[in-house]
Design an enzyme around this catalytic site. Structure first.
Site, PDB file in Angstrom:
ATOM      1  N   THR A  70      11.726 -65.286  38.695  1.00 32.27           N
ATOM      2  CA  THR A  70      12.451 -63.989  37.838  1.00 32.27           C
ATOM      3  C   THR A  70      14.006 -64.110  37.550  1.00 32.27           C
ATOM      4  O   THR A  70      14.432 -63.908  36.368  1.00 32.27           O
ATOM      5  CB  THR A  70      12.246 -62.783  38.550  1.00 32.27           C
ATOM      6  N   GLN A 179       4.952 -72.033  36.627  1.00 37.85           N
ATOM      7  CA  GLN A 179       3.436 -72.443  36.840  1.00 37.85           C
ATOM      8  C   GLN A 179       3.249 -73.900  36.553  1.00 37.85           C
ATOM      9  O   GLN A 179       2.067 -74.660  36.922  1.00 37.85           O
ATOM     10  CB  GLN A 179       2.609 -71.902  36.054  1.00 37.85           C
ATOM     11  N   SER A 197      10.017 -71.995  40.709  1.00 40.97           N
ATOM     12  CA  SER A 197      10.210 -71.203  41.679  1.00 40.97           C
ATOM     13  C   SER A 197       9.303 -71.976  42.967  1.00 40.97           C
ATOM     14  O   SER A 197       8.226 -72.584  42.895  1.00 40.97           O
ATOM     15  CB  SER A 197       9.265 -69.735  41.596  1.00 40.97           C
ATOM     16  N   CYS A 321       1.398 -59.923  39.334  1.00 48.96           N
ATOM     17  CA  CYS A 321       2.584 -58.963  38.905  1.00 48.96           C
ATOM     18  C   CYS A 321       2.263 -57.723  38.059  1.00 48.96           C
ATOM     19  O   CYS A 321       3.071 -56.971  37.663  1.00 48.96           O
ATOM     20  CB  CYS A 321       3.678 -59.878  38.184  1.00 48.96           C
TER      21      CYS A 321
END
Ligand code: PLP
Length: 375
Positions: A70, A179, A197, A321
């Site tokens: 994020t 992803q 991430s 999310c």
């Protein structure tokens, strides 16, 4: 428990936890400290950066650690907007981005930016031509994700990067590759900013990285303070998280080909097993090997997720999310109401087995046979 939700987050292998434990309990020094333990941590920090950079195939000098995907998404858009602030206030993105991108775009709209949200086709796909045609002389940034977290659709970042200079040589290209980590090469993709991430690849939550390519001039930090990360991202380095991220990246790279083949096999198997259930239909034209999006058309997905969850089977009704709210990605596909209502996502990891998929298929079949569909 059967965990088929690896796109939401992944378990941390023992080696990763051990690497973190050592940094938490023995090598706990602050990399800014001048005594030997601090100096040692600075060295390790460089090695962790090199491991993550190797997994992304980018130069380590261009990689900045962040607190999550994020943060990388927020910062990438802000950095591109800032660099091109004299060029114009237009941004191109898609309607299926993660909310980390979409909410930043909304903030930028409040600050006077105009944002073009490209709609996907019914398969969830967006073409490079569609993106390039939306670029204008005042376009500061283009942000298109590499792999969609809900559909597993893969977007043509390389083609966008190649065509962008002809449309506007100053526009910066960001891709959210959260992803896609370990399945792409930054050099090959050609995006200017790439966010990733750790917790999607067996690393801990709370750490990510942003790649800043050569066209990105020294970006304005999102976090100002003590000047860590070469002055680009202040805050005492989260050394244990970084050690875990690096170890997870090394482990994934070591088994890359094996994992890829295993995931592709599992996905094909799951697709065949699940599509044999009456009223189950495919959703989107995803090709990422770890994500499978389907719909039990007419059976509300939240009920399916709750029912399977009660049996110890973890799947998702779209993105974790967005729980509770209808997914903007599903909405963008403009599916018939009964199909949209029943969208579920299964996502796999290197440890997922065919037996787990069999158990999930059986539970979905039971749900279909025993629960009432919507009217
Ligand atoms: N982008 C995508 C495509 C994601 O799937 C996620 C997490 O679900 C994020 C960004 C946010 O990453 P993080 O959870 O590290 O903030």
């Amino acid at each position: 428990m059967i965990y088929l939700d690896h796109a939401a987050t992944t378990p941390v292998p023992r080696e990763v936890a051990q690497a973190m434990y050592e940094v938490l309990t023995e090598q706990y020094g602050n990399p800014s400290s001048q005594y030997p333990m601090g100096v040692e941590m600075k060295k390790r920090l460089a090695a962790w950066r090199a491991s993550v950079a190797a997994a992304m195939d980018c130069p380590a000098e261009g990689l900045v650690f962040t607190s999550c995907g994020t943060e990388g998404d927020n910062w990438a858009l802000r950095a591109a907007a800032w660099q091109n602030r004299h060029l114009g206030k237009h941004i191109v993105t898609t309607a299926v981005e993660h909310s980390a991108v979409l909410e930043t775009c909304k903030q930028l709209e409040q600050e006077g930016y105009e944002v073009t949200y490209l709609a996907p086709d019914q398969g969830g796909l967006i073409t490079a031509q569609q993106v390039l045609e939306a670029v204008r002389p005042d376009t500061a940034a283009v942000s298109v994700m590499l792999v969609n977290n809900e559909l597993g659709t893969v977007y043509p970042i390389r083609d966008i990067a190649q065509g962008l200079p002809r449309r506007n040589p100053k526009t910066l290209l960001h891709t959210d590759a959260v992803q896609g980590l370990t399945a792409f090469s930054a050099r090959d993709l050609g995006a200017d900013l790439i966010s990733v991430s750790a917790h999607k690849i067996g690393g801990p939550k709370g750490v990510g990285a942003l790649y800043l390519g050569p066209r990105v001039k020294r970006p304005r930090p999102l976090l100002a303070g003590g000047g860590q990360e070469n002055g680009l991202r202040s805050g005492t380095e989260a050394t244990a998280q970084m050690a875990g991220f690096a170890k997870a990246a090394e482990l994934r790279m070591a088994s890359l080909e094996r994992d890829r083949a295993h995931l592709a096999d599992l996905r094909a198997y799951a697709q065949e097993r699940l599509l044999a259930i009456p009223d189950m239909v495919p959703v989107g034209q995803g090709t990422a090997p770890h994500v499978l999006s389907l719909s039990l058309a007419g059976w509300p997905s939240q009920n399916i997720v709750n029912d399977l969850g009660a049996q110890g089977i973890c799947i998702s009704a779209g993105s974790a999310c967005h729980q509770g709210k209808p997914s903007h990605v599903v909405a963008a596909l403009k599916l018939p109401k009964r199909v949209a209502a029943g969208v579920i996502r299964l996502s796999f990891g290197p440890g997922t087995t065919r037996e787990e998929i069999d158990a999930c298929a059986q539970a979905l079949q039971q749900h279909h046979d025993q629960r009432m569909p919507m009217l």
